[in-house]
Scaffold this motif. Sequence first.
Motif, PDB file in Angstrom:
ATOM      1  N   LEU A  30       0.748  -1.201  -0.083  1.00 50.98           N
ATOM      2  CA  LEU A  30      -0.226   0.103  -0.116  1.00 50.98           C
ATOM      3  C   LEU A  30       0.869   1.268  -0.013  1.00 50.98           C
ATOM      4  N   GLN A  31       1.862   1.357   0.724  1.00 48.59           N
ATOM      5  CA  GLN A  31       2.654   2.567   0.796  1.00 48.59           C
ATOM      6  C   GLN A  31       3.389   2.987  -0.355  1.00 48.59           C
ATOM      7  N   ASN A  32       3.726   1.955  -1.075  1.00 47.88           N
ATOM      8  CA  ASN A  32       4.535   1.801  -2.452  1.00 47.88           C
ATOM      9  C   ASN A  32       3.381   2.563  -3.244  1.00 47.88           C
ATOM     10  N   ARG A  33       2.340   1.951  -3.444  1.00 50.42           N
ATOM     11  CA  ARG A  33       1.216   2.429  -4.306  1.00 50.42           C
ATOM     12  C   ARG A  33       0.947   3.877  -4.041  1.00 50.42           C
ATOM     13  N   VAL A  34       0.592   4.084  -2.890  1.00 51.71           N
ATOM     14  CA  VAL A  34       0.310   5.470  -2.628  1.00 51.71           C
ATOM     15  C   VAL A  34       1.332   6.489  -2.836  1.00 51.71           C
ATOM     16  N   GLU A  35       2.713   6.123  -2.478  1.00 53.14           N
ATOM     17  CA  GLU A  35       3.717   7.166  -2.872  1.00 53.14           C
ATOM     18  C   GLU A  35       3.938   7.043  -4.343  1.00 53.14           C
ATOM     19  N   ARG A  36       3.467   6.403  -5.206  1.00 52.80           N
ATOM     20  CA  ARG A  36       3.509   6.436  -6.611  1.00 52.80           C
ATOM     21  C   ARG A  36       2.912   7.781  -7.062  1.00 52.80           C
ATOM     22  N   PHE A  37       1.807   8.297  -6.174  1.00 52.56           N
ATOM     23  CA  PHE A  37       0.821   9.357  -6.563  1.00 52.56           C
ATOM     24  C   PHE A  37       0.936  10.396  -5.731  1.00 52.56           C
ATOM     25  N   THR A  38       1.390  10.252  -4.425  1.00 52.77           N
ATOM     26  CA  THR A  38       1.875  11.309  -3.690  1.00 52.77           C
ATOM     27  C   THR A  38       2.605  10.911  -2.428  1.00 52.77           C
ATOM     28  N   THR A  39       3.499  11.834  -2.076  1.00 47.58           N
ATOM     29  CA  THR A  39       4.198  11.315  -0.917  1.00 47.58           C
ATOM     30  C   THR A  39       3.675  12.449   0.292  1.00 47.58           C
ATOM     31  N   SER A  40       2.651  12.929   0.169  1.00 41.88           N
ATOM     32  CA  SER A  40       2.166  13.943   1.247  1.00 41.88           C
ATOM     33  C   SER A  40       0.940  13.339   2.262  1.00 41.88           C
ATOM     34  N   TRP A  41       1.135  11.907   2.366  1.00 39.64           N
ATOM     35  CA  TRP A  41       0.077  11.352   3.225  1.00 39.64           C
ATOM     36  C   TRP A  41       0.819  11.382   4.722  1.00 39.64           C
ATOM     37  N   GLU A  42      -0.373  11.433   5.424  1.00 43.59           N
ATOM     38  CA  GLU A  42      -0.055  11.613   7.044  1.00 43.59           C
ATOM     39  C   GLU A  42       0.786  10.532   7.505  1.00 43.59           C
ATOM     40  N   GLU A  43       0.586  10.289   8.904  1.00 48.79           N
ATOM     41  CA  GLU A  43       1.181   9.416   9.605  1.00 48.79           C
ATOM     42  C   GLU A  43       0.727   8.082   9.365  1.00 48.79           C
ATOM     43  N   THR A  44      -0.452   7.909   9.105  1.00 52.25           N
ATOM     44  CA  THR A  44      -0.863   6.612   8.982  1.00 52.25           C
ATOM     45  C   THR A  44      -1.807   6.423   7.736  1.00 52.25           C
ATOM     46  N   ILE A  45      -1.754   5.234   7.105  1.00 52.32           N
ATOM     47  CA  ILE A  45      -2.630   4.806   5.850  1.00 52.32           C
ATOM     48  C   ILE A  45      -3.176   3.446   6.065  1.00 52.32           C
ATOM     49  N   GLY A  46      -4.416   3.140   5.371  1.00 52.44           N
ATOM     50  CA  GLY A  46      -4.878   1.961   5.425  1.00 52.44           C
ATOM     51  C   GLY A  46      -5.638   1.785   4.185  1.00 52.44           C
ATOM     52  N   GLU A  47      -5.951   0.242   4.056  1.00 51.01           N
ATOM     53  CA  GLU A  47      -6.476  -0.019   2.905  1.00 51.01           C
ATOM     54  C   GLU A  47      -7.506  -1.102   3.023  1.00 51.01           C
ATOM     55  N   ASN A  48      -8.823  -0.845   2.241  1.00 50.69           N
ATOM     56  CA  ASN A  48      -9.894  -1.923   2.445  1.00 50.69           C
ATOM     57  C   ASN A  48      -9.872  -2.455   0.922  1.00 50.69           C
ATOM     58  N   ILE A  49      -9.944  -3.519   0.890  1.00 45.73           N
ATOM     59  CA  ILE A  49     -10.344  -4.016  -0.729  1.00 45.73           C
ATOM     60  C   ILE A  49     -11.613  -4.847  -0.723  1.00 45.73           C
ATOM     61  N   MET A  50     -12.624  -4.700  -1.668  1.00 46.56           N
ATOM     62  CA  MET A  50     -13.920  -5.638  -1.647  1.00 46.56           C
ATOM     63  C   MET A  50     -13.943  -6.036  -2.946  1.00 46.56           C
ATOM     64  N   TYR A  51     -14.103  -7.404  -2.915  1.00 48.35           N
ATOM     65  CA  TYR A  51     -14.353  -8.138  -4.194  1.00 48.35           C
ATOM     66  C   TYR A  51     -16.129  -8.575  -4.121  1.00 48.35           C
ATOM     67  N   ASN A  52     -16.683  -8.698  -5.358  1.00 51.59           N
ATOM     68  CA  ASN A  52     -17.804  -9.249  -5.350  1.00 51.59           C
ATOM     69  C   ASN A  52     -18.880  -8.763  -5.009  1.00 51.59           C
ATOM     70  N   SER A  53     -18.861  -7.210  -4.807  1.00 51.40           N
ATOM     71  CA  SER A  53     -20.070  -6.574  -4.427  1.00 51.40           C
ATOM     72  C   SER A  53     -20.922  -6.077  -5.474  1.00 51.40           C
TER      73      SER A  53
END
Length: 96
Positions: A30-53
């Motif tokens: 996640l951190q690698n992917r987010v930093e591909r688009f921005t380096t200005s994220w705060e102190e914490t990041i998270g990710e939820n991925i949902m399939y089949n909705s």
Amino acid sequence: MPLTEAAEYMALLQGPTGEVGHTDPNGQNLQNRVERFTTSWEETIGENIMYNSQSPLEALINLAIDDGLPNRGHRNNILNPFYYYTGVSTQYHKNF
């Protein structure tokens, strides 16, 4: 919106291959992917991925209920008071 771009990037990588999980087919987390688009994220990041909705609302409800996961990690992510921004993408997935 950098987080939306990161979400879309992940969804477009996983969709055609049918892969699941939080590490993309290139081995990035996640951190690698987010930093591909921005380096200005705060102190914490998270990710939820949902399939089949069937809809974004159904995905959000399922993640908030988080049934079957004892630690309720998706629910905790959604309700985390330290997250100020969100990014969302809905894409085709080969298996779902």
